[in-house]
Write an enzyme that holds these catalytic residues in place. Structure first.
Site, PDB file in Angstrom:
ATOM      1  CG  ASP A  83       4.656  13.993  -1.025  1.00 44.13           C
ATOM      2  OD1 ASP A  83       3.537  14.487  -1.050  1.00 44.13           O
ATOM      3  OD2 ASP A  83       4.943  12.858  -1.472  1.00 44.13           O
ATOM      4  CG  ASP A  99       1.544  10.907   0.950  1.00 38.40           C
ATOM      5  OD1 ASP A  99       0.975  11.521   0.039  1.00 38.40           O
ATOM      6  OD2 ASP A  99       2.717  10.495   0.870  1.00 38.40           O
ATOM      7  CG  ASP A 110       5.551   0.636  -0.522  1.00 39.97           C
ATOM      8  OD1 ASP A 110       5.469   1.154   0.603  1.00 39.97           O
ATOM      9  OD2 ASP A 110       5.887   1.280  -1.538  1.00 39.97           O
TER      10      ASP A 110
HETATM   11  P1  ATP Z   1       8.096   9.855  -1.710  1.00 44.84           P
HETATM   12  O1  ATP Z   1       6.877  10.753  -1.625  1.00 44.84           O
HETATM   13  O2  ATP Z   1       9.315  10.343  -1.046  1.00 44.84           O
HETATM   14  O3  ATP Z   1       8.320   9.358  -3.083  1.00 44.84           O
HETATM   15  P2  ATP Z   1       6.403   8.025  -0.315  1.00 44.84           P
HETATM   16  O4  ATP Z   1       6.739   6.822   0.524  1.00 44.84           O
HETATM   17  O5  ATP Z   1       5.622   9.103   0.359  1.00 44.84           O
HETATM   18  O6  ATP Z   1       7.759   8.538  -0.872  1.00 44.84           O
HETATM   19  P3  ATP Z   1       4.245   7.895  -2.188  1.00 44.84           P
HETATM   20  O7  ATP Z   1       4.262   7.388  -3.575  1.00 44.84           O
HETATM   21  O8  ATP Z   1       3.962   9.329  -1.942  1.00 44.84           O
HETATM   22  O9  ATP Z   1       5.641   7.489  -1.570  1.00 44.84           O
HETATM   23  O10 ATP Z   1       3.229   7.000  -1.389  1.00 44.84           O
HETATM   24  C1  ATP Z   1       2.789   7.302  -0.066  1.00 44.84           C
HETATM   25  C2  ATP Z   1       2.667   6.017   0.732  1.00 44.84           C
HETATM   26  O11 ATP Z   1       1.675   5.180   0.132  1.00 44.84           O
HETATM   27  C3  ATP Z   1       3.918   5.165   0.781  1.00 44.84           C
HETATM   28  O12 ATP Z   1       4.784   5.573   1.793  1.00 44.84           O
HETATM   29  C4  ATP Z   1       3.353   3.787   1.027  1.00 44.84           C
HETATM   30  O13 ATP Z   1       3.003   3.635   2.380  1.00 44.84           O
HETATM   31  C5  ATP Z   1       2.054   3.815   0.214  1.00 44.84           C
HETATM   32  N1  ATP Z   1       2.270   3.313  -1.162  1.00 44.84           N
HETATM   33  C6  ATP Z   1       2.553   4.049  -2.257  1.00 44.84           C
HETATM   34  N2  ATP Z   1       2.670   3.283  -3.353  1.00 44.84           N
HETATM   35  C7  ATP Z   1       2.445   2.020  -2.933  1.00 44.84           C
HETATM   36  C8  ATP Z   1       2.418   0.766  -3.579  1.00 44.84           C
HETATM   37  N3  ATP Z   1       2.652   0.658  -4.891  1.00 44.84           N
HETATM   38  N4  ATP Z   1       2.133  -0.331  -2.834  1.00 44.84           N
HETATM   39  C9  ATP Z   1       1.866  -0.213  -1.512  1.00 44.84           C
HETATM   40  N5  ATP Z   1       1.905   0.933  -0.852  1.00 44.84           N
HETATM   41  C10 ATP Z   1       2.181   2.042  -1.530  1.00 44.84           C
HETATM   42 MG    MG Z   2       4.728  10.762  -0.564  1.00 41.96          MG
END
Ligand code: ATP
Ligand code: MG
Length: 453
Positions: A73, A75, A156
């Site tokens: 995934d 971003d 985060d």
């Molecule tokens: P995964 O996709 O494996 O669940 P991810 O780290 O990519 O993990 P996402 O929810 O896709 O999680 O979020 C992308 C990014 O956005 C995170 O890595 C983080 O940097 C930021 N992020 C997401 N949610 C939050 C939050 N609640 N507070 C601060 N930063 C966040």
């Molecule tokens: Mg993600």
């Protein structure tokens, strides 16, 4: 965390304009698998950079790639505002979100999330359109745009704040996330209590990433969780349900559940199912087995449905509620319906249960009773039921967990494998129950109630 970094982050969070310097880890000195980046992702990165904006890969894909997992995934973070992103991809971009406005760029069935760098918002800047905070310090909206270094510290965990620059393959690190990844440490950026108060879902994310990545939650990051777990009560039920899906359907549910219980977060997600409420050992065994099965199925690429998991997680509370209803003198079938209503309405105070999962969950429960009634006619219609397979799987779990005597599950296994004649014999061998039922004498007589499963 080194003092230098704490000072830097505190400065940034309070709106200090001094620009921190990123550690640049050049291509060749890190293990991010660039070959895993999909064509569509490169198209977006190129499109934005060609239009004069900064654009990076960020978050989970970098973190996962650096620890040897295949990132899926992707971003993207950019200096372009949502409207500017849309102008670069006019045909396949849609702007979404109020709380956190971002762009979805679509390539066929694939959707890429592109977010504008977030900045710091001091109280004076807080306004309806940009950012707002609740009385508890919770960020209700986060739409203040900023620079790359500001974006890094709004994220985060340090492990989630690394940026990959596709133009030269370097990884940029403003928060010592690279070191934390190497040491498999999950550390919140900034003051943990304040960051959890801004967004209590970060507590669930801490547990989820610790389980998924097998990282240790750094002590200062872990310390406030139990005390602040009540803040999850402020999160809308729909958002918590989304988190539940991520927690339990990511392939590491077995590792997640004990952490949710340990950090006292489970009681906010499934208040009726936590061990201290639901102290039946059989129920805990069932939950453990269901989580193990879910992870196993996902590892084999098989589909899983949240309805099944919800049916198992709430089975113990349902049994208790059903028993209580019957003790009040209600017949088994209406008592079951009342108990189902009660359990679902209590659960939806915590997490929503969308209809597409709630209805099959109910059916799986209702079928438990029907699986015990084995006349040939009933069996034939039961195996055709769209929820038969899930209900049968749940029956096997109940037996394996010792909740019911073994035998029924094995019988149904044989039944499914048998031909028509063998099926008739199987039903006949139960003795008597296979005979055609006598027609009811009175049209309006109440339906007989099934035995308790
Ligand atoms: P995964 O996709 O494996 O669940 P991810 O780290 O990519 O993990 P996402 O929810 O896709 O999680 O979020 C992308 C990014 O956005 C995170 O890595 C983080 O940097 C930021 N992020 C997401 N949610 C939050 C939050 N609640 N507070 C601060 N930063 C966040
Ligand atoms: Mg993600």
């Amino acid at each position: 965390m080194p003092k230098r970094l704490i000072k830097k982050i505190k400065g940034l969070l309070s709106g200090n304009t001094e620009t921190p310097i990123a550690r640049v880890i050049p291509r060749g000195e890190h293990d991010f698998p660039e070959e895993d980046i999909r064509r569509s992702v490169l198209t977006v990165l190129d499109g934005l950079t060609d239009a004069g904006y900064e654009a990076y890969l960020v978050g989970g894909s970098i973190r996962d790639g650096l620890i040897g997992l295949h990132p899926k995934d992707f971003d993207i973070a950019t200096s372009a505002t949502p409207e500017q992103i849309k102008a670069v991809f006019p045909r396949n971009c849609r702007l979404i979100g109020r709380r956190f406005r971002l762009a979805h760029v679509r390539f066929g069935r694939e959707i890429l999330e592109v977010a504008t760098f977030r900045g710091c918002h001091s109280k004076s800047e807080t306004n309806e359109n940009h950012s707002s905070q609740s009385e508890e310090g919770m960020l209700l909206r986060d739409n203040v745009f900023g620079t790359l270094d500001e974006d890094a510290v709004r994220r985060d965990f340090t492990a989630n704040a690394l940026y990959y620059r596709h133009t030269d393959g370097a990884v940029l690190d403003y928060v010592d996330g690279y070191e934390d990844i190497l040491h498999r440490t999950l550390r919140l950026i900034g003051d943990p209590e304040q960051r959890y108060r801004e967004d209590p879902v970060r507590m669930l994310r801490a547990v989820r990433f610790a389980a998924k990545l097998d990282f240790d939650i750094e002590p200062k990051t872990a310390a406030p969780i139990r005390e602040l777990s009540d803040l999850l009560g402020l999160i809308p039920a729909a958002r918590l349900f989304e988190e539940v899906l991520k927690l339990f359907l990511g392939g590491y549910a077995q590792a997640v559940w004990p952490l949710l219980v340990e950090y006292e977060l489970a009681r906010w997600l499934f208040p009726q199912s936590v061990p201290e409420v639901n102290n039946e050992p059989g129920m805990q065994a069932m939950i453990d087995l269901a989580l193990r099965n879910t992870d196993h199925r996902l590892a084999q690429g098989k589909p899983v449905t949240p309805a099944f998991l919800l049916a198992v997680l709430l089975w113990g509370p349902l049994q208790m509620a059903w028993k209580k209803e019957q003790e009040k003198g209600t017949h088994a079938t209406p008592a079951l319906q009342k108990a189902i209503q009660k359990v679902i309405s209590e659960q939806t105070q915590s997490t929503s249960i969308p209809k597409r999962f709630g209805i099959p969950m109910r059916e799986i429960w209702e079928l438990q009773g029907r699986l015990a009634q084995r006349s040939l006619k009933r069996c034939e219609s039961l195996v055709q039921h769209p929820r038969f397979r899930a209900a049968y799987d749940m029956l096997l779990l109940r037996e394996e967990a010792g909740e019911i005597e073994p035998g029924l599950g094995q019988w149904w296994t044989q039944y499914q494998e048998a031909d028509a004649e063998e099926r008739a014999n199987l039903c006949q061998s139960l003795g008597g129950s296979n005979k055609p039922r006598r027609r009811r004498r009175y049209k309006n007589r109440r339906r007989s109630t099934p035995p308790n499963p």
